[in-house]
Scaffold this motif. Sequence first.
Motif, PDB file in Angstrom:
ATOM      1  N   ARG A  13      43.207  26.279   1.477  1.00  0.00           N
ATOM      2  CA  ARG A  13      42.402  25.293   2.185  1.00  0.00           C
ATOM      3  C   ARG A  13      42.351  25.661   3.664  1.00  0.00           C
ATOM      4  N   GLU A  14      41.159  25.570   4.242  1.00  0.00           N
ATOM      5  CA  GLU A  14      40.960  25.842   5.664  1.00  0.00           C
ATOM      6  C   GLU A  14      41.489  24.697   6.494  1.00  0.00           C
ATOM      7  N   VAL A  20      47.096  25.560  -1.838  1.00  0.00           N
ATOM      8  CA  VAL A  20      47.159  24.283  -2.549  1.00  0.00           C
ATOM      9  C   VAL A  20      47.350  24.476  -4.049  1.00  0.00           C
ATOM     10  N   TYR A  59      35.478  32.680   4.775  1.00  0.00           N
ATOM     11  CA  TYR A  59      35.179  31.282   5.073  1.00  0.00           C
ATOM     12  C   TYR A  59      33.967  31.159   5.998  1.00  0.00           C
ATOM     13  N   ARG A  99      33.466  21.241   0.409  1.00  0.00           N
ATOM     14  CA  ARG A  99      34.077  22.495   0.853  1.00  0.00           C
ATOM     15  C   ARG A  99      35.268  22.204   1.759  1.00  0.00           C
ATOM     16  N   PHE A 100      36.389  22.890   1.536  1.00  0.00           N
ATOM     17  CA  PHE A 100      37.615  22.673   2.316  1.00  0.00           C
ATOM     18  C   PHE A 100      37.404  23.180   3.720  1.00  0.00           C
TER      19      PHE A 100
END
Length: 100
Positions: A13-14, A20, A59, A99-100
């Motif tokens: 996760r960003e 995660v 990303y 979107r994370f």
Amino acid sequence: MVEQAPSIMALVREPCHRIVLANAAFRRLFGADIVNRVAQEVLPPQIAGAAIEKLHQVYRSATPMAFSAVEIPVLRHDQRGTELRVLDCGSAPKLGPSRF
């Protein structure tokens, strides 16, 4: 299906690449206690910087990337030093409204 896959798989996760989810193969390679830790802490120092930069690129661009012949030093099963593993791997962004 992901948990039992022979390939290493993780969901990060960003913005800090927090892990995660990691399947059994990923945990065997990088350590059992890696979920909820950031990739920078989990990856071997020899590859962490380059790997984090690649995760940033994936990303930012929202484009999958493949990586060939990535050399990763891993702890030997007998705990006596490390051995070099060579992996082909990839990274793909999770797209969509959540979107994370």
